[in-house]
Design a protein around this motif. Sequence first.
Motif, mmCIF file in Angstrom:
data_model
loop_
_atom_site.group_PDB
_atom_site.id
_atom_site.type_symbol
_atom_site.label_atom_id
_atom_site.label_comp_id
_atom_site.label_asym_id
_atom_site.label_seq_id
_atom_site.Cartn_x
_atom_site.Cartn_y
_atom_site.Cartn_z
ATOM 1 N N VAL A 1 75.414 78.147 179.723
ATOM 2 C CA VAL A 1 75.968 77.821 178.403
ATOM 3 C C VAL A 1 76.023 76.304 178.305
ATOM 4 O O VAL A 1 76.753 75.657 179.051
ATOM 5 C CB VAL A 1 77.384 78.433 178.236
ATOM 6 N N THR A 2 75.227 75.719 177.407
ATOM 7 C CA THR A 2 75.200 74.247 177.292
ATOM 8 C C THR A 2 75.482 73.761 175.874
ATOM 9 O O THR A 2 75.635 72.579 175.649
ATOM 10 C CB THR A 2 73.819 73.688 177.708
ATOM 11 N N LYS A 3 75.532 74.692 174.918
ATOM 12 C CA LYS A 3 75.749 74.272 173.527
ATOM 13 C C LYS A 3 76.956 74.997 172.936
ATOM 14 O O LYS A 3 77.154 76.186 173.181
ATOM 15 C CB LYS A 3 74.509 74.577 172.686
ATOM 16 N N ALA A 4 77.739 74.261 172.154
ATOM 17 C CA ALA A 4 78.959 74.871 171.615
ATOM 18 C C ALA A 4 79.348 74.283 170.272
ATOM 19 O O ALA A 4 78.968 73.166 169.925
ATOM 20 C CB ALA A 4 80.102 74.664 172.603
ATOM 21 N N VAL A 5 80.123 75.084 169.538
ATOM 22 C CA VAL A 5 80.817 74.630 168.336
ATOM 23 C C VAL A 5 82.298 74.663 168.725
ATOM 24 O O VAL A 5 82.771 75.659 169.258
ATOM 25 C CB VAL A 5 80.557 75.594 167.158
#
Length: 618
Positions: free
Chosen positions: A151-155
Amino acid sequence: MAKIGINIATGSLQQEEMIVGIDLGTTNSLVAIIHPESRKPLALKEHNSSSLVPSVVHFGEHNVVTVGEEARKFLITDPANTIFSAKRLMGKSYNDIRQNADFFTYKVIDDNTESLVKVQVGDRFYSPIELSSFILKELKARAEHILKTPVTKAVITVPAYFNDAQRQATRDAGKLAGLDVLRIVNEPTAASLAYGLGLDPAQEKTIAVYDLGGGTFDISILKISNGIFEVLSTNGDTYLGGDDFDRAIVRQWMKEHGITDETIRTNKELAQALRLKAEAAKKHLSNHEVFIDSIDKFHLQITVAEFNKVTAELVNRTIECCRAAMKDAGLEVNQIDEVVMVGGSTRVPLVKKMVSAFFGREVHDELNPDEVVAMGAAVQADILSGNNKDFLLLDITPLSLGIETMGGLMDVLIPRNSKIPTRVGRQYTTQKDGQSGMRIAVYQGERDLVKDNRKLAEFNLTGIPAMPAGLPKVEVSFLINADGILVVKAKEIRSGVETSIEVKPQYGLTDEEVEKMLLDSITHAKEDIATRALVEARTEARQLIDTTLNFIEKNREFLTEQEITETMGAIEGLEKLILSGNKDQVQGAVEALNNLSRPYAERLMDQAISMAMKGKKI
């Protein structure tokens, strides 16, 4: 869309890449995704455990860091090394939190400055950004464990009233945790998205989002038009929440059993036991008429009617905030189309009843109020990943835009993935007495030092009237219009001196170059933030040395030889550390110099006041 395998043994999802939604809360935090098959938002949890991770960080021996449920156990046994409510410190200076400093059981550095707060644990100094990054790291690891995928991208969500500095601090915390933060979304906006409000571009609605958590209350009034959320007003109470409901029950029991405040203060075990029983009673009364239990010789009982009586005043306070928010938005309650309930404390039936009565309509409480914000962040993440084709996403900036500040640091004004058109302004000041000009250098990129980013333009603001350092207020504003043209303005507010420059869209960057810049920012996040922290510590140290030397020069006759000798020695030590020391050593020396100069600075201040009272001046 990427193929997804379900791990039969654990029931977990496996997918090449997934953008997650994160609710970074004051009390609890959690991660949510859109389930690839049901297409519904889902808060991540392992088997039958809770989706909530307490926002608590504990620093043990040998710098062992624990986060969440494990760290919570240390709140009572090791309070000085257990950090809670770090979100309340985000983007704040000590002066901002001075009023409520005793709320924190750990050491928040009081250096009487406008610089951002630091928390001291042993001989280490942590910024709220670093503390929040520990929580985000834990959430990232947890999500990766459940999803069996990196998991490397988030909001990430923030309160609607968070200012630019607090939003930027949240982004930095994400970056430090190894996350590319694609969007920062307002919590009320996220909660509305979780209920599907605003997903239809043709829909126009006015929404009230009532958010009552463990320690804080917020009410936000939003207007949705063409899929754009506009915050009309916010109100609230940062020290009102579920904890106060528990306290009201404890007070009732103390009265019944003649337990004094002194007993509660000295008998920590009884205080804690009562608090936990009160929390259990509150939850039990949401579905039952009476709660009965006991602690030692105390028989504990409370009915729904009694509970409503002791908590009505608390709920009334939230209703007053709602009334104020409506007034600020210039609306009548009949103009509100939907009311969304957020936060665990909205499960209390009296809360639902009084909020529903105030707005004159049924409230949305179908979704889990603890998870609804993270679910909405997941909806936004799904839109950004291109899976939700029904939703129109406006043009966005591919890379962050900012200016160079002291020490060659990049200060981001418009973060990447901001919707355009957009306008952002921030105030700066001069570093030296009588400074008449300021160089404004505009950069594009994600790294913390401007030398690692791309320079777009540079211009000078001249004609600033001679004033002491720190007095001029220069507002730098960035405006990107619908064509992607950036206009940068600098204006000295006191004198009205102004200048501006237009920067044409930078189409020179290929997708690969943008991707490389983003990747570099994640790869070097740890060293970048360490460098930024060191540069900031050095800058703060330089300013303190200048101020102290200035003070000694002006007041030498009122100081003892010993005070001057000790101070000069501390300054000399700090000068050496500026050149060769690490961040914690520099900040430790800054703290030592502050502690050394504070007594005589206060003494002179007291003398000045007493002389002034007598009509004399020193």
